[in-house]
Structure formats: structure tokens, C-alpha cells
Enzyme design. Structure first.
Site, short mmCIF file in Angstrom:
data_model
loop_
_atom_site.label_atom_id
_atom_site.label_comp_id
_atom_site.label_asym_id
_atom_site.label_seq_id
_atom_site.Cartn_x
_atom_site.Cartn_y
_atom_site.Cartn_z
N GLU A 148 4.66 0.64 -5.93
CA GLU A 148 3.63 1.75 -4.80
C GLU A 148 4.81 3.10 -4.18
O GLU A 148 4.16 4.19 -4.56
CB GLU A 148 4.18 1.28 -3.40
CG GLU A 148 3.57 -0.36 -3.51
CD GLU A 148 1.90 -0.43 -3.85
OE1 GLU A 148 2.10 0.45 -3.65
OE2 GLU A 148 1.84 -1.93 -4.76
N MET B 209 0.81 -1.51 0.33
CA MET B 209 -0.79 0.22 0.26
C MET B 209 0.89 1.04 0.14
O MET B 209 1.71 1.44 0.54
CB MET B 209 -0.73 -0.67 1.27
CG MET B 209 -1.41 1.50 1.63
SD MET B 209 -3.10 1.55 -0.18
CE MET B 209 -2.93 3.24 -0.42
N GLU B 210 0.65 2.26 -1.12
CA GLU B 210 1.46 3.20 -1.06
C GLU B 210 0.84 4.84 -0.05
O GLU B 210 1.30 5.38 -1.02
CB GLU B 210 0.87 3.51 -2.73
CG GLU B 210 -0.35 4.67 -2.61
CD GLU B 210 -1.15 3.80 -2.97
OE1 GLU B 210 -1.40 1.82 -3.37
OE2 GLU B 210 -2.21 3.56 -3.45
N1 B3K Z 1 -3.84 1.13 -3.65
C1 B3K Z 1 -3.50 0.08 -2.81
C2 B3K Z 1 -4.46 -1.38 -3.56
C3 B3K Z 1 -5.44 -0.79 -1.99
C4 B3K Z 1 -6.55 -2.56 -2.26
C5 B3K Z 1 -7.87 -1.74 -1.20
N2 B3K Z 1 -8.48 -3.02 -1.48
C6 B3K Z 1 -1.99 -1.37 -3.81
C7 B3K Z 1 -1.51 -0.59 -5.06
O1 B3K Z 1 -2.22 -1.29 -5.79
O2 B3K Z 1 -0.75 0.30 -5.12
ZN ZN Z 2 -1.45 0.03 -7.35
#
Ligand code: B3K
Ligand code: ZN
Length: 885
Positions: free
Chosen positions: A304, A269-270
């Protein structure tokens, strides 16, 4: 768990927020049996929404409200309204503060969303809507605020206290607890908030940006993993450099942190300045992580990190726009990986994955557009369509605009929208404005679901020396829409002469030939392109590099495919020709099997693969890719009705025939590469990945011979390898072999050696769950009681249950329905404590339309059983109800 029927949310209903939050000040008091969250929000009426002061509706779930103040006044129970999901206040002025205190329970949070505990540490996951499980807030991506966060916890258990931004102070308290304050100067939506508290060690490095600023880089892990961070750190530095060089994007804070946690619902997660990662996407060293794991770490770290611009600085207005950040960022990480490793191999892997899994999603009950129109549960839309197809859409834009035009467009996009929450239309508009292009029709890729088909036919006119290609596009109906309008489909192609050389291409009406490979833009339902000056009938090489995510068909003969395999100047299409040849041959065998005939393999496949294997000039990774037959899952996807027994039988028969016919060549390449491996220390780099991938696929074929010398080689590789890539393949071939004694011994030795390494044990579970040997379900059930297994840990669920249902098709689809029953039981269980994982594991059952009527009935019965089982999470409810609709 829901208390009311989940509701469908529509993009067309989007409205800007009534109120904005300029500043967010948070204080967390972390305890073992609860935590307290104090929030002060500096708010104001959104001027864009006009006059008047409507009620302020804050999101909040599973929060125990302890106190609430509005504009510094304590509120009594009659001053506000409280429901399961909202706190409603009644502001009396344009600007005001809201102060709340809530009690939450991270220590019992098994859904791994919001604030929770993974082992001994506290961590968060807020995207998409987890922040509302932490405090009352406007939890939507178009509400952006600066954040100050203070974390207070017991010093001894949680010496490290982290949040977003830069550290601005810390100190002890006199009760054995300590505090740290972090300030994030960049406006961000709540989904990018993060907090970590734990007993962590870190590997530290630094990076000097293009403009000469020094950034501290830290990777935090549990102490026993401190020796497994270097690869991630190297990947991070490469990513930072690459984003400067390729996109002109620099990092913006003084510190960038990654924290590895064991219990995580997805890859990573970023969060701004504080990325939180599944440990499987951080930890890698030769002895414990495979080449594939090393490459995944590199790709996820990059992904990320790239989000810092494509996601954080410029974010999404609403969750329907998710692909704005995800499709673009996947495209960015794919190009990064291509630059770091082999470009062609990366493309082959990505396309094989897309065609097997995204195409299946596009053809199933959950099909949706890259920008969906509606959803019940946003967590269900972190899909292959939003990510992988979204990335293909961005790739097509680059193909159509050219590299320089695309860069102009991305520069304008970042410049114009820095600090904003925007839409896919804004992204396209920037591309249009920077290039003077009209992308109106192109935008259908965002709004129409389904995989387009492109049928191509040819006509050669010897007298006129013209060669015409007619392309007809169509797109099957999907649950959201029946009629589809034509897409803009960029088709890159070349024409080969009898020697296999690309001829110069000149379209009718053009003054001169323009190159030997070019992009045709197909925009109509049917379109003909005529090439002139074509002296002899050529052979077309179509959709080079997989220039569009479509199902292309052209009536190639097997001999033509063999010719393309050898001569096409496009590496991707050489592989593709081999795949098409293999598909034709396998489909013939599938028919033979269904008709009860003896299987007879077209020897041209043997000849073609033998030629590839004998050519020592070829990139070894390409050889390995070409030797890999289309997977059972892909053969299923391209079947109208998939006969899983016939598919399995045909593919295994072919593997056996190839192993027998090519034994000597495989053995020679295996031995040469294994000898080199023994002499070369492990290096995580493309040419070494290539050597090991050929060695390993060779071993998996050779093992089918049952010869003692191969068994000895597998055992030697298992015992003596210095790296997990070779050791795990050796284990896998033993597990898939009939050598029961050796198999049992190897599994035992492996488990004993790695029992303390959960990520390695995940591999051990997967290898067994994926084995096509009979009795798989019983083994999987038995393994669920193994001491290293834990249903609460998503990696374990994916390793065992996911591998069984997703990769072991012959056993999962057992005719008695036992595999389906097992999966449904599990989904029902998971639904009770981790809805996101439950809903993901459900995917194989949603594909019921692909199978024969007996299996369809069994699969549907299980879906119905899930539907009837009581309180369903919105996640599982949505997937089950759409699958049965
Ligand atoms: N943005 C997060 C994914 C979040 C998922 C939430 N259920 C990871 C990514 O795509 O970088
Ligand atoms: Zn992403």
C-alpha cells in the site's frame, strides 16, 4: 442490487471525460441513522473533447438527492434528469460549479463499499467505483481533482476525524459535535478518497526522508489493539527507506496514516495519505499472530505504501489498466519482501501460489488477459491474473532489460507521468524509450490470456561438441480468443556437467563464452539454441528462478531430478526439481489408486527428501519447502481430469510413508528446533521463521506416526509456546489427528483463551474448516452458529467458508454434492448483502470442468440454481453466467 441487465463494458469504447473537476470540496455530517454529504465541484469542459457543451452525466448510486445547484442556481426537478445510477445536468458555460447535498445510510451499508460502519467507526472503501455511493461525481480514475474534506460528528463517539492529505483545522461545535478539515494538495481520482471517524488510539512515529523532510507516521486502531502495531510500524519505515533506495521514490505529504478496521472486503487500500487496512494486515504480535501473518503484514504495508507512487502519483486511465498499478506494485512488494527475508523462499512461495491459483484461473471460464478487453463488474477483476501474473510480466521486463535498464525505465515512467492517469502502453513506452528497446511483441503478455506451454527437447552431438535445445511454445484457447501469437519468453538457464557444476555457456556464433547462467529470449513458436564447446552431454537447468509464467516440460528422469535437487546452483530450481520428482511419484500413485492396485511408493522420493533433511548446512526454510509435497490444489490444477479421491489418497499415503521412513531424522530436527524455540524469545525475522517452519512441518509429519511421544510433544508445544506460530501448528496437527479427546480439549482451551480476539478466532475457524477428517461439512455448519462467527464479517467468511471450499478439497468435493450445495446456499445469501464477497466465494464452483462427469453435473446444477435465484448482483451475475457459458 441491479434493476436492469448488467452490461458488458469494452476497452475499445474508452473516451476521455467530457468534463473535468479541478476542485472538490466535501462536507460530511455523520449521524447514527443517516449521513449528509455536501459536495461542491469546480468543473470545466475538457478541452481535449472539443467545442460544445454536452450534458454532464454524474455517477451516483443509492443516494437520496436533497438539493442540486448548477453555477450557483438552485435547480428544479425539470432542470435535471435522475436515474438509479446517474444525475444529468445541462451546463451553460465552459466553467461552472455543481453543488449537491445527498443523504446516505452508512449504518446499513453491508456491502462495505462507499461509506460504511465497521463496529463503532465510520470508514470508506472507494476503489473501484464506491465513491458514487457517497456523492454525485465523475467516478472514473482519469478525472483527477484536489480535495478538501470537512467531517462533522459527535465528539464523544468519534473523537478522531480523518481524511486524505494534511490536517488544516478542527474545533468543537456547541451541540456536542466537532469538526475537522483536511486538505489534499495532490490531484487524485475519487477512488483514492478516504474518510474515517471513530474512537481510535494511535501509535506514532516519524520518518525523515532522503531530502530531509520529517513525516509523521500514525497507525490508528481500536484501543484494545494498541499493543499490536509495532510490527506494522517497523514495516512501514522499512518500506519508506526501501522505496527511496531501490526506486528513488520519496514520500510527499507531512503525514502518513494507516487505520485498521475489522470489516473489510480485501486486504487494504492505498487511499492518499490515509491507508485503510483490514485489521488482519496490520495487527501482529508474537502471542496472537503467526509468522505467516507477520510476513503478510510486512508485505501489505509495503504494497500500500508503494502505491503512493505506483498507483496514486501515477494512476490508471481506466480500470482495464488495473494491472498498471497492481502488477507493478505486487512486483515491488515481492522484491521488498525478498530483500527483507529469504529471496529464494519468497520466490518459491510466490511461484507455488501462482501456479496453483492463477494458472487455474487462466484455465477456467473467468480467464482474462492481464489487461482485459471487457468486463461487466470491475470488482471481479481484482484477480490473480491482474495482480500476480501482472507482477510476473513486470519481472520479465526486468529480466529482459537488466536491473539498471529497468530502473532507467521506471525513473522515466514516474517522471514523465507524475500527476497523470495513464495506460499499460505508457508504462511499456517508458521502458522502451529509456532503453532503446522494442517491446512490441512483449506486449502480447498484456493482451493474450492463458498460460503458455513451453516444450523443450535436447540434442547432443558428441562429434561436433554441440548441445541444442529446441523450445516450442503454444498457448491454449481461452474464452476470449482461440488463436494466440507467440510470446516473448525469457528462459533463464544453465547447463550442469557430471559433477553438477555449471559449464560456461557459449551460443553458436558468439565469440566467447558469456557466463554460466543466462537468459534466452524465446520469441518464435519454435526455436533452437545451440551451445558450442560442450565436451560431454550436460543436464539442463531450465527456467531458473521461474523466469517466465509458463508451463515448461522437459523429459527429466527421476534420477536427473534427484541430481538437480542436490547440485543446481539456482536455489529455486533445486526446489523445483524436488517438486517435479514428487509430482511424478504422486501421479504414479494416483494411477495405481484409480486402477485399484496397492499403492507402492518410489523410494527415490524418500531417499531424496532424507538427503535434504540430513543436510544441516541447508537453509532450514528451504528444507521445509522441499519437504512440503505439492498441494492437492496444485495436483488438481495439473490434472486433465482431477480425481480428487485418488489425489488425496496418493498424497496422504506418501506423507505417511515419508513420516515412517524418516521418523528418526524428523524427530531429531523437531526436538532440536523446539528446544531452541524454548530458549529464544520470539523474533519476527527470516532465520527464526526458517527454524519454526522446519520444526512445524516436521511435527505435522511426525504426528502421522501416532506415537505417544509425538502426541506428548504436540501437547507440550500447544500448551507452552510463547507464540502463535507454534501454538497454532500444534492445534492444527491435533485437529487433523485421530486423538479425539486431546483435539476437543485443545480446541476448547484455545477458544476460551482467545475468544476476545477476532483475528485469532479466525485461525481457530480455519484450522477446523481445513481438517480433512471426515464430517467436515457438519462441523463447518455447526461453527456457523458459534458466537464468534458472523456472516457479515468478510474475515469470518473467508476463515470458515473459504478455507473449507478452497483448502479442504476432499470434503468440499464429497461425491454426494453436499459441499457444492452448501457453498451455493451461502453465495445466494451473501449476494443479498455483500456482492463482492459472494462473487469471490463462488470461485471453487467455477472450476467444474476439472472434475468427473458426475461432479460436473452437480456443480453446474448449483451454478444454475444460483442463476435462477432472483435478483443477482452484477458481481455474481458475471461469474455465474460466464461459468455456464
Ligand atoms: N487497490 C486495492 C484493491 C481495491 C479492491 C477493490 N474491490 C488494494 C491493493 O491492491 O492495494
Ligand atoms: Zn494494490
Amino acid at each position: 442490487m441491479r434493476t436492469e441487465q448488467p452490461k458488458m463494458i469494452y476497452l475499445k469504447d474508452y473516451q476521455a471525460p467530457e468534463y473535468l473537476i479541478d476542485e472538490t470540496h466535501l462536507t460530511f455530517e455523520l449521524f447514527e441513522d443517516h449521513s449528509l454529504v455536501h459536495a461542491q465541484l469546480l468543473m470545466r469542459r475538457n478541452p481535449a473533447r472539443g467545442a460544445g457543451l454536452p450534458p454532464l452525466v454524474l455517477d451516483g448510486q443509492q443516494l437520496e438527492l436533497l438539493s442540486v445547484k448548477l453555477a450557483d442556481q438552485d435547480l428544479g426537478a425539470t432542470d435535471y434528469q435522475l436515474s438509479d445510477s446517474h444525475l444529468t445536468l445541462h451546463p451553460a458555460s465552459e466553467r461552472f460549479t455543481v453543488d449537491t447535498s445527498v443523504r446516505i445510510h452508512p449504518e446499513t451499508n453491508t456491502a462495505l463499499e462507499g461509506l460504511y460502519k465497521s463496529g463503532g467507526m465510520f470508514c470508506t472503501q472507494c476503489e473501484a467505483e464506491g465513491f458514487r455511493k457517497i456523492t454525485y461525481y465523475l467516478d472514473r480514475p482519469d478525472v483527477m481533482s484536489v480535495f478538501t474534506t470537512t467531517v462533522i460528528a459527535e465528539q464523544h463517539r468519534y473523537p478522531v476525524l480523518l481524511s486524505n492529505g494534511n490536517p488544516v483545522g478542527n474545533g468543537p461545535q456547541d451541540d456536542g459535535r466537532h469538526w475537522a478539515t483536511w486538505e489534499d494538495p495532490f490531484m487524485k481520482p475519487a477512488y483514492l478518497f478516504a474518510l474515517v471517524a471513530g474512537d481510535l488510539w494511535c501509535v506514532e512515529d516519524s520518518f525523515s526522508t532522503l531530502s530531509g523532510r520529517d513525516v509523521a507516521l500514525r497507525i490508528y486502531v481500536e484501543p484494545e489493539n494498541i499493543d499490536k502495531c509495532q510490527h506494522a510500524m517497523n514495516s512501514l519505515k522499512k518500506s519508506m527507506r526501501w522505496d527511496e533506495e531501490v526506486y528513488g521514490r520519496e514520500y510527499d505529504l507531512d503525514i502518513f496514516m494507516i487505520v485498521a478496521v475489522n470489516d473489510f472486503n480485501m486486504g487494504a487500500m492505498e487511499n492518499k495519505g490515509l491507508n485503510i487496512f483490514n485489521s488482519s494486515c496490520v495487527l501482529a504480535r508474537a502471542e496472537t499472530a503467526t509468522d505467516a501473518a507477520h510476513q503478510r503484514v510486512e508485505a501489505v504495508v509495503a504494497h500500500e505504501y508503494f502505491h503512493n507512487w505506483s498507483g496514486n502519483r501515477v494512476t490508471c486511465r481506466d480500470w482495464f489498466q488495473l494491472s498498471l498499478k497492481e502488477g507493478f506494485t505486487v512486483f515491488r512488494d515481492a522484491e521488498f519482501s525478498a530483500d527483507m527475508n529469504s529471496r529464494t523462499v519468497k520466490r518459491i512461495e510466490d511461484v507455488a501460489y501462482l501456479r496453483t491459483h492463477q494458472f487455474a484461473e487462466d484455465a477456467g471460464p473467468m480467464a482474462h488477459a492481464v489487461r482485459p478487453d471487457s468486463f461487466i463488474e470491475i470488482s471481479n477483476f481484482y484477480t490473480l491474473t491482474v495482480y500476480e501474473k501482472g507482477s510476473e510480466v513486470v519481472r520479465m521486463l526486468r529480466t529482459l532489460l537488466g536491473e539498471a535498464g529497468f530502473r532507467k525505465g521506471s525513473d522515466l515512467y514516474f517522471e514523465r507521468h507524475d500527476g497523470q492517469a495513464v495506460t499499460c502502453d505508457d508504462f511499456i513506452k517508458a521502458m522502451e524509450d529509456a532503453n532503446g528497446a522494442d517491446l512490441t511483441q512483449f506486449k502480447r503478455w498484456y493482451s493474450q490470456a492463458g498460460t503458455p506451454r513451453l516444450e523443450v527437447s535436447e540434442h547432443y552431438d558428441a562429434a561436433a561438441q554441440t548441445y541444442s535445445l529446441t523450445l516450442r511454445q503454444s498457448c491454449p484457447a481461452t474464452p476470449d480468443k482461440v488463436e494466440k501469437l507467440p510470446f516473448v519468453i525469457p528462459v533463464e538457464l544453465g547447463l550442469l556437467d557430471a559433477q553438477g557444476t555449471d559449464i560456461a555457456l557459449r551460443l553458436a556464433g558468439e565469440a566467447a563464452a558469456g557466463g554460466t547462467s543466462r537468459v534466452l529470449s524465446v520469441t518464435e513458436a519454435e526455436q533452437t539454441f545451440t551451445f558450442v564447446d560442450v565436451a560431454l552431454q550436460p543436464l539442463p537447468s531450465l527456467l531458473r528462478g521461474f523466469s517466465a509464467p509458463v508451463k515448461l516440460s522437459f523429459p527429466y528422469s527421476r534420477d536427473q531430478l534427484m541430481f538437480l535437487m542436490q547440485h543446481d546452483s539456482d536455489g529455486f530450481n533445486r526446489w523445483e526439481a524436488g517438486q517435479q520428482l514428487a509430482v511424478q511419484v504422486l501421479q504414479e500413485l494416483i494411477v495405481q489408486h484409480r486402477q485399484g492396485q496397492a499403492l507402492v511408493l518410489d523410494q527415490r522420493l524418500v531417499t531424496a527428501l532424507g538427503t535434504v533433511l540430513a543436510d544441516e548446512r541447508l537453509d532450514q526454510a528451504m528444507v521445509a519447502e522441499m519437504l512440503s509435497l505439492p498441494s492437492e490444489a496444485y495436483l488438481t490444477e495439473i490434472s486433465e481430469v482431477a480425481d480428487i479421491d485418488a489425489i488425496h489418497a496418493a498424497r496422504e499415503f506418501t506423507r505417511q510413508q515419508l513420516a515412517d521412513s524418516l521418523f528418526d531424522a524428523l524427530w531429531a530436527r523437531y526436538q532440536a528446533n523446539r528446544e531452541l524455540s524454548k530458549r529464544t524469545p520470539y523474533i519476527a525475522a527470516a532465520e527464526h521463521f526458517a527454524r519454526r517452519s522446519l520444526q512445524n512441518i516436521a511435527l505435522s509429519y511426525l504426528m502421522l506416526s501416532g506415537k505417544p511421544q509425538v502426541l506428548a510433544a504436540a501437547l507440550e508445544q500447544f500448551d507452552a509456546s510463547d507464540n502463535m506460530t507454534e501454538r497454532l501448528t500444534a492445534l492444527a496437527v491435533l485437529v487433523n489427528s485421530p486423538f479425539a479427546e486431546e483435539k476437543a480439549k485443545a480446541l476448547g482451551v484455545f477458544a476460551e483463551n482467545f475468544k476476545d480476539n477476532p483475528l485469532v478466532m479466525d485461525q481457530w475457524f480455519s484450522v477446523q474448516a481445513g481438517s480433512s477428517q471426515p464430517g467436515a461439512l457438519e462441523r463447518v455448519k455447526a461453527l456457523m452458529s458459534h458466537p464468534a462467527f458472523n456472516l457479515k464479517n468478510p474475515n469470518k467468511v473467508r476463515a470458515l467458508v473459504g478455507a473449507f471450499a478452497g483448502q479442504n478439497l476432499i470434503n468440499f468435493h464429497a461425491a454426494d454434492g453436499s459441499g457444492y450445495r452448501f457453498l451455493a446456499d451461502l453465495v445466494i445469501q451473501l449476494n443479498g448483502f455483500n456482492p463482492q464477497i459472494a462473487s469471490r466465494q463462488l470461485a471453487p464452483l467455477t472450476r467444474w470442468r476439472k472434475y468427473d462427469s458426475a461432479r460436473q453435473a452437480l456443480m453446474k446444477a448449483e451454478l444454475e440454481r444460483i442463476r435462477a435465484c432472483g435478483e443477482l448482483s452484477s458481481d455474481v451475475f458475471e461469474v455465474v453466467s460466464k461459468s455456464l457459458a
